[in-house]
Write a protein that holds these residues in place. Structure first.
Motif, PDB file in Angstrom:
ATOM      1  N   ASP A 159      30.995  40.292  44.044  1.00 15.68           N
ATOM      2  CA  ASP A 159      29.711  41.267  43.916  1.00 15.68           C
ATOM      3  C   ASP A 159      30.254  42.527  43.836  1.00 15.68           C
ATOM      4  O   ASP A 159      29.938  43.365  44.791  1.00 15.68           O
ATOM      5  N   TRP A 160      31.117  43.083  42.777  1.00 20.58           N
ATOM      6  CA  TRP A 160      31.384  44.523  42.932  1.00 20.58           C
ATOM      7  C   TRP A 160      30.096  45.442  42.703  1.00 20.58           C
ATOM      8  O   TRP A 160      29.181  45.250  41.839  1.00 20.58           O
ATOM      9  N   PRO A 161      29.883  46.687  43.489  1.00 23.98           N
ATOM     10  CA  PRO A 161      28.786  47.131  43.267  1.00 23.98           C
ATOM     11  C   PRO A 161      28.518  48.319  41.966  1.00 23.98           C
ATOM     12  O   PRO A 161      27.579  48.390  41.682  1.00 23.98           O
ATOM     13  N   LEU A 162      29.653  48.529  41.581  1.00 19.48           N
ATOM     14  CA  LEU A 162      29.941  49.462  40.183  1.00 19.48           C
ATOM     15  C   LEU A 162      30.548  48.656  39.155  1.00 19.48           C
ATOM     16  O   LEU A 162      31.466  47.742  39.454  1.00 19.48           O
ATOM     17  N   PRO A 163      30.267  49.275  37.961  1.00 23.72           N
ATOM     18  CA  PRO A 163      31.229  48.849  36.819  1.00 23.72           C
ATOM     19  C   PRO A 163      32.792  49.148  37.316  1.00 23.72           C
ATOM     20  O   PRO A 163      32.825  50.357  37.666  1.00 23.72           O
ATOM     21  N   PHE A 164      33.848  48.421  36.740  1.00 20.71           N
ATOM     22  CA  PHE A 164      34.954  48.579  37.146  1.00 20.71           C
ATOM     23  C   PHE A 164      35.471  50.160  36.386  1.00 20.71           C
ATOM     24  O   PHE A 164      35.161  50.186  35.314  1.00 20.71           O
ATOM     25  N   LYS A 165      36.315  50.733  37.205  1.00 18.34           N
ATOM     26  CA  LYS A 165      37.238  51.860  36.349  1.00 18.34           C
ATOM     27  C   LYS A 165      38.472  51.763  36.646  1.00 18.34           C
ATOM     28  O   LYS A 165      38.811  51.369  37.883  1.00 18.34           O
ATOM     29  N   ASN A 166      39.493  52.342  35.879  1.00 13.85           N
ATOM     30  CA  ASN A 166      40.836  52.750  36.373  1.00 13.85           C
ATOM     31  C   ASN A 166      41.465  51.752  36.889  1.00 13.85           C
ATOM     32  O   ASN A 166      42.323  51.932  37.846  1.00 13.85           O
ATOM     33  N   LEU A 167      41.514  50.243  36.359  1.00 16.01           N
ATOM     34  CA  LEU A 167      42.091  49.163  37.112  1.00 16.01           C
ATOM     35  C   LEU A 167      43.440  49.229  36.470  1.00 16.01           C
ATOM     36  O   LEU A 167      43.768  49.446  35.435  1.00 16.01           O
ATOM     37  N   SER A 168      44.479  49.418  37.514  1.00 12.65           N
ATOM     38  CA  SER A 168      46.062  49.475  37.105  1.00 12.65           C
ATOM     39  C   SER A 168      46.516  48.494  36.245  1.00 12.65           C
ATOM     40  O   SER A 168      45.843  47.211  36.298  1.00 12.65           O
ATOM     41  N   ALA A 169      47.410  48.582  35.316  1.00 13.03           N
ATOM     42  CA  ALA A 169      47.921  47.541  34.604  1.00 13.03           C
ATOM     43  C   ALA A 169      48.525  46.263  35.454  1.00 13.03           C
ATOM     44  O   ALA A 169      48.046  45.152  35.355  1.00 13.03           O
ATOM     45  N   ARG A 170      48.954  46.550  36.879  1.00 10.48           N
ATOM     46  CA  ARG A 170      49.442  45.462  37.485  1.00 10.48           C
ATOM     47  C   ARG A 170      48.432  44.682  38.046  1.00 10.48           C
ATOM     48  O   ARG A 170      48.249  43.672  37.935  1.00 10.48           O
ATOM     49  N   ASP A 171      47.304  45.422  38.575  1.00 11.25           N
ATOM     50  CA  ASP A 171      46.012  44.611  39.192  1.00 11.25           C
ATOM     51  C   ASP A 171      45.390  43.853  37.854  1.00 11.25           C
ATOM     52  O   ASP A 171      44.802  42.752  38.105  1.00 11.25           O
ATOM     53  N   ALA A 172      45.104  44.598  36.528  1.00 11.38           N
ATOM     54  CA  ALA A 172      44.667  43.923  35.781  1.00 11.38           C
ATOM     55  C   ALA A 172      45.455  42.771  34.948  1.00 11.38           C
ATOM     56  O   ALA A 172      44.760  41.822  34.668  1.00 11.38           O
ATOM     57  N   GLY A 173      46.790  42.720  35.489  1.00  7.71           N
ATOM     58  CA  GLY A 173      47.515  41.398  35.079  1.00  7.71           C
ATOM     59  C   GLY A 173      47.628  40.215  35.932  1.00  7.71           C
ATOM     60  O   GLY A 173      48.077  39.312  35.541  1.00  7.71           O
ATOM     61  N   HIS A 174      46.793  40.017  37.121  1.00  5.40           N
ATOM     62  CA  HIS A 174      46.840  39.086  38.016  1.00  5.40           C
ATOM     63  C   HIS A 174      46.071  38.290  37.260  1.00  5.40           C
ATOM     64  O   HIS A 174      44.822  38.272  36.654  1.00  5.40           O
ATOM     65  N   PRO A 175      46.626  36.908  37.393  1.00  8.07           N
ATOM     66  CA  PRO A 175      45.925  35.688  36.457  1.00  8.07           C
ATOM     67  C   PRO A 175      44.740  35.442  37.154  1.00  8.07           C
ATOM     68  O   PRO A 175      44.488  35.609  38.375  1.00  8.07           O
ATOM     69  N   LEU A 176      43.674  34.710  36.395  1.00  3.99           N
ATOM     70  CA  LEU A 176      42.577  33.944  36.934  1.00  3.99           C
ATOM     71  C   LEU A 176      43.231  32.681  37.921  1.00  3.99           C
ATOM     72  O   LEU A 176      44.421  32.164  37.299  1.00  3.99           O
ATOM     73  N   LEU A 177      42.522  32.406  38.811  1.00  5.18           N
ATOM     74  CA  LEU A 177      42.871  31.241  39.330  1.00  5.18           C
ATOM     75  C   LEU A 177      42.693  29.913  38.734  1.00  5.18           C
ATOM     76  O   LEU A 177      41.921  29.832  38.151  1.00  5.18           O
ATOM     77  N   ASP A 178      43.716  28.987  39.102  1.00  2.00           N
ATOM     78  CA  ASP A 178      43.666  27.483  38.451  1.00  2.00           C
ATOM     79  C   ASP A 178      43.703  26.627  39.492  1.00  2.00           C
ATOM     80  O   ASP A 178      43.879  27.146  40.813  1.00  2.00           O
ATOM     81  N   GLU A 179      43.900  25.291  39.366  1.00  2.00           N
ATOM     82  CA  GLU A 179      43.971  24.443  40.385  1.00  2.00           C
ATOM     83  C   GLU A 179      45.205  24.341  41.011  1.00  2.00           C
ATOM     84  O   GLU A 179      45.564  23.821  41.900  1.00  2.00           O
ATOM     85  N   SER A 180      46.342  25.137  40.498  1.00  2.00           N
ATOM     86  CA  SER A 180      47.752  25.112  41.024  1.00  2.00           C
ATOM     87  C   SER A 180      47.899  26.372  42.126  1.00  2.00           C
ATOM     88  O   SER A 180      48.763  26.143  43.045  1.00  2.00           O
ATOM     89  N   PHE A 181      46.606  27.044  42.223  1.00  2.00           N
ATOM     90  CA  PHE A 181      46.876  28.014  43.363  1.00  2.00           C
ATOM     91  C   PHE A 181      46.432  27.221  44.594  1.00  2.00           C
ATOM     92  O   PHE A 181      45.299  26.915  44.819  1.00  2.00           O
ATOM     93  N   GLN A 182      47.528  27.226  45.470  1.00  2.00           N
ATOM     94  CA  GLN A 182      47.178  26.464  46.757  1.00  2.00           C
ATOM     95  C   GLN A 182      46.913  27.584  48.038  1.00  2.00           C
ATOM     96  O   GLN A 182      46.517  27.029  49.009  1.00  2.00           O
ATOM     97  N   GLY A 183      47.120  28.741  47.737  1.00  2.00           N
ATOM     98  CA  GLY A 183      46.846  29.746  48.864  1.00  2.00           C
ATOM     99  C   GLY A 183      48.224  30.088  49.468  1.00  2.00           C
ATOM    100  O   GLY A 183      49.347  29.714  49.302  1.00  2.00           O
ATOM    101  N   VAL A 184      47.943  30.680  50.897  1.00  2.00           N
ATOM    102  CA  VAL A 184      49.071  30.933  51.768  1.00  2.00           C
ATOM    103  C   VAL A 184      49.231  29.999  52.765  1.00  2.00           C
ATOM    104  O   VAL A 184      48.302  29.841  53.494  1.00  2.00           O
ATOM    105  N   GLN A 185      50.277  29.408  52.887  1.00  2.00           N
ATOM    106  CA  GLN A 185      50.570  28.544  54.225  1.00  2.00           C
ATOM    107  C   GLN A 185      51.275  29.374  55.305  1.00  2.00           C
ATOM    108  O   GLN A 185      52.239  29.637  55.191  1.00  2.00           O
ATOM    109  N   LEU A 186      50.417  29.747  56.341  1.00  2.00           N
ATOM    110  CA  LEU A 186      50.891  30.384  57.458  1.00  2.00           C
ATOM    111  C   LEU A 186      51.542  29.406  58.558  1.00  2.00           C
ATOM    112  O   LEU A 186      51.228  28.409  58.879  1.00  2.00           O
TER     113      LEU A 186
END
Length: 186
Positions: A159-186
């Motif tokens: 729930d971001w409080p404001l409309p997005f501005k100035n998202l970097s190309a790198r950050d905009a390029g992160h893919p949407l999560l799918d079932e293959s994302f298992q997270g970080v195993q610590l």
């Protein structure tokens, strides 16, 4: 009140630090970090890297970033100027709060910092122009071990409080999560 007070937030391992702020006619003073105090609270944190960011325009979003082991890191984030909506997302594999997020408003002079353990992604939205953050990291930045989540991923539903501005190309390029994302195993 001691110089630092630690309060656990709804996601296990995520804390807000309240710093005692001393003010008088000269200005103010606050201890932002004390390794010994954090150890007393059971949250050891050794600083390996300190970063500073300045975000020029209100609404700008940065993140959501994390590092995979063996370079997973804790972060202590403080706002030095302006205000931000600071977001932490649990990406710890097997966590009961996996992919849940929590946000805190951090504002310059409020005496608050966010303490993220390893296995959390971090990002923020500037709530003011010229928002400046100070980050303390427990591990060195290692490009080959970095990961990122899409700030607009419907699975996270942040729930971001404001409309997005100035998202970097790198950050905009992160893919949407799918079932293959298992997270970080610590």
């Amino acid at each position: 009140m001691s110089e630092l007070q630690l309060s656990e937030l709804p996601l296990p391992g995520l804390f807000v630090l309240q710093h005692r702020v001393h003010q008088d006619e000269r200005g103010r003073f606050a201890r932002l970090y004390c390794e010994g105090s954090l150890q007393l609270f059971g949250q050891p944190f050794h600083v390996r890297q300190i970063n500073q960011s300045l975000t020029r325009e209100r609404g700008t979003v940065r993140g959501l970033h994390f590092q995979y082991p063996p370079h997973a890191e804790s972060k202590l984030i403080s706002c030095m100027r302006g205000a931000v909506w600071d977001v932490a997302v649990d990406v710890r594999q097997g966590s009961s709060t996996f992919l849940h997020w929590h946000a805190e408003r951090l504002e310059a002079g409020d005496g608050r910092s966010l303490l993220l353990p390893p296995g959390f992604a971090h990002g923020f939205q500037a709530l003011s122009d010229d928002a400046e953050l100070l980050y303390l990291h427990s591990a060195d930045y290692t490009p080959g071990h970095e990961g990122g989540l899409s700030v607009s991923d419907p699975r996270l539903a942040i729930d971001w409080p404001l409309p997005f501005k100035n998202l970097s190309a790198r950050d905009a390029g992160h893919p949407l999560l799918d079932e293959s994302f298992q997270g970080v195993q610590l």
